[in-house]
Write a protein that holds these residues in place. Structure first.
Motif, PDB file in Angstrom:
ATOM      1  N   GLN A  55       0.841  -1.191   0.000  1.00 40.35           N
ATOM      2  CA  GLN A  55       0.000   0.000   0.000  1.00 40.35           C
ATOM      3  C   GLN A  55       0.878   1.244   0.000  1.00 40.35           C
ATOM      4  N   LEU A  57       1.336   5.409   0.053  1.00 43.41           N
ATOM      5  CA  LEU A  57       0.681   6.583   0.610  1.00 43.41           C
ATOM      6  C   LEU A  57       1.308   7.823  -0.008  1.00 43.41           C
ATOM      7  N   ASP A  69      -3.930  13.662   2.328  1.00 44.14           N
ATOM      8  CA  ASP A  69      -3.725  12.369   1.683  1.00 44.14           C
ATOM      9  C   ASP A  69      -4.200  12.467   0.236  1.00 44.14           C
ATOM     10  N   THR A  71      -3.428   9.978  -2.093  1.00 41.26           N
ATOM     11  CA  THR A  71      -3.191   8.660  -2.692  1.00 41.26           C
ATOM     12  C   THR A  71      -4.212   8.328  -3.773  1.00 41.26           C
ATOM     13  N   ASP A  89      -6.507   2.807  -5.622  1.00 38.88           N
ATOM     14  CA  ASP A  89      -6.310   3.090  -4.205  1.00 38.88           C
ATOM     15  C   ASP A  89      -4.838   3.124  -3.810  1.00 38.88           C
ATOM     16  N   ARG A 254      -5.790   7.610   4.118  1.00 34.28           N
ATOM     17  CA  ARG A 254      -5.588   6.172   3.918  1.00 34.28           C
ATOM     18  C   ARG A 254      -4.483   5.683   4.842  1.00 34.28           C
ATOM     19  N   THR A 270      -2.130  -4.674   4.819  1.00 34.10           N
ATOM     20  CA  THR A 270      -3.209  -3.691   4.884  1.00 34.10           C
ATOM     21  C   THR A 270      -4.560  -4.314   4.576  1.00 34.10           C
ATOM     22  N   SER A 288     -10.433  -1.291   3.350  1.00 37.49           N
ATOM     23  CA  SER A 288      -9.141  -1.027   2.716  1.00 37.49           C
ATOM     24  C   SER A 288      -8.262  -0.116   3.564  1.00 37.49           C
ATOM     25  N   ARG A 290      -9.245   3.115   4.526  1.00 35.11           N
ATOM     26  CA  ARG A 290      -9.517   4.507   4.199  1.00 35.11           C
ATOM     27  C   ARG A 290     -10.409   5.121   5.283  1.00 35.11           C
TER      28      ARG A 290
END
Length: 389
Positions: A55, A57, A69, A71, A89, A254, A270, A288, A290
């Motif tokens: 994941q 960021l 954020d 992302t 994402d 996120r 994650t 996820s 978020r």
């Protein structure tokens, strides 16, 4: 005296509990704004194994010192597209062994991260404890409201949040004459069809048929319902960011979760982490990771994986009311210093000094739980001196 700060603490708590709604940016350009710079975390990473993910960021830095954020608003381009892919994402999947640079662009700013992919074609069975058990937790199957209840649900019981892998393995593979799993045809297994709501299920649909969670359950069954030969324990769980203050128009953040195991392996988990919010009225968090704020306030986001629980603090500050200006009230003591600092950050002006009648009523209610008698009120009002309050 410290009691003097009562006039600020009570109004502050009441105002902070009020519904100051978080305004969603109307367009992508409004959400992005004009960042001075952006950075991407991690700056370098490795995907090792056929199911490894990472994941990313992307954080925007702004002239007023605030962070956002970005992302889900960023564009991702690998210099070698055959090595990896990045979804909307910011989740990275490996495609082929090798190294590549990933270019991230948003708001007219660019940042890069180095990626190395290995073991894509390696045969690596699904881990019952590191992968399948977390799936049952993320899907809510082992929750206290479902099969994790002391008596289970509809004849099927799991340990609460997967704290007893040995018990859960027996339940999945042997309980009910083993009718819940199917090694020859996983798509016809009860454990999968219940979660997909393809047969009657009180809990409804838990995930999509071709989702990562469904694929893990499907693959584990096709590989022969195996427990881990050499179980590893979780040594460390890291959540990024561990704290974040979001100022309007930013309303979401996120999270990324990384696990370090006792065998030294580090893995992004994650999508296998169970997230929950301490106050869903203020902010919610999806599967996820978020976090989305509904109004101004502060929450703790709880992140659970393999029996380990980590929490991160998130705060959202809405736009100040029209005509707002900090009144710069005098500080009577160190409590005022801290309370005023928090109120100023939240764009909340402290209330005016309460009257002596209000003060004695609040004091009795807070300390004794009863209202003062008329005689006690008169005695307090007639008292003088600088330390009265």
């Amino acid at each position: 005296m410290v009691w003097r700060t009562l006039r600020f603490l009570v109004p502050a708590m009441l105002v902070m509990a009020g519904a100051v709604v978080a305004a969603e940016p109307s367009t992508k350009s409004d959400a992005v704004g004009r960042p001075v710079s952006i950075d991407v975390a991690p700056r370098a990473f490795r995907l090792d194994g056929p199911r490894a993910t990472r994941q990313l960021l992307v954080t925007g830095h702004y002239a007023d010192g605030s962070l956002r954020d970005l992302t889900g608003l960023a564009g991702f381009q690998a210099t070698d597209p055959g090595r990896l892919s990045v979804d909307a994402d910011g989740l990275v999947h490996g495609l082929g062994d090798g190294s590549t640079q990933l270019i991230v662009e948003v708001g007219g700013r660019k940042a890069t991260t180095e990626a190395t992919v290995s073991g894509i074609k390696r045969i690596e069975p699904v881990s019952f404890r590191r992968e399948l058990m977390p799936v049952l937790s993320v899907a809510g199957c082992s929750d206290i409201r479902c099969h994790g209840a002391p008596s289970g649900k509809d004849g099927f019981r799991l340990s609460l949040w997967g704290f007893d892998p040995e018990f859960d393995f027996q339940q999945l593979t042997h309980d009910g004459l083993g009718r819940r799993t199917n090694t020859l045809n996983p798509d016809n297994s009860l454990v999968l069809n219940k979660a997909l709501s393809q047969v009657p299920h009180v809990g409804g649909r838990r995930f999509a048929p071709r989702s990562h969670l469904a694929n893990l359950i499907r693959t584990w069954q096709s590989e022969g319902l195996r427990d881990d030969q050499k179980p590893v324990s979780l040594a460390e769980l890291t959540v990024t960011p561990d704290r974040r203050v979001l100022k309007a128009p930013a309303v979401g953040q996120r999270l990324a979760v990384s696990a370090k195991f006792s065998d030294g392996r580090v893995q992004d988990v994650t999508r296998l982490t169970t997230f929950s919010s301490s106050d869903i009225a203020i902010a919610s968090v999806d599967r996820s990771g978020r976090v989305e704020f509904n109004r101004q306030g502060e929450v703790a986001i709880l992140c659970r994986f393999m029996g380990r629980l980590e929490s991160v603090r998130m705060m959202h500050i809405a736009e100040p009311a029209a005509g707002y200006a900090w009144p710069n009230p005098p500080e009577a003591n160190y409590v005022d210093t801290h309370v005023f600092a928090k109120l100023k950050m939240l764009n909340i002006a402290p209330s005016e000094l309460c009257t002596d009648e209000q003060f004695v009523r609040r004091l009795y209610l807070d300390l004794c739980g009863v209202l003062p008698t008329p005689g006690e009120v008169r005695a307090f009002l007639s008292t003088g001196g600088p330390d009265k309050r």
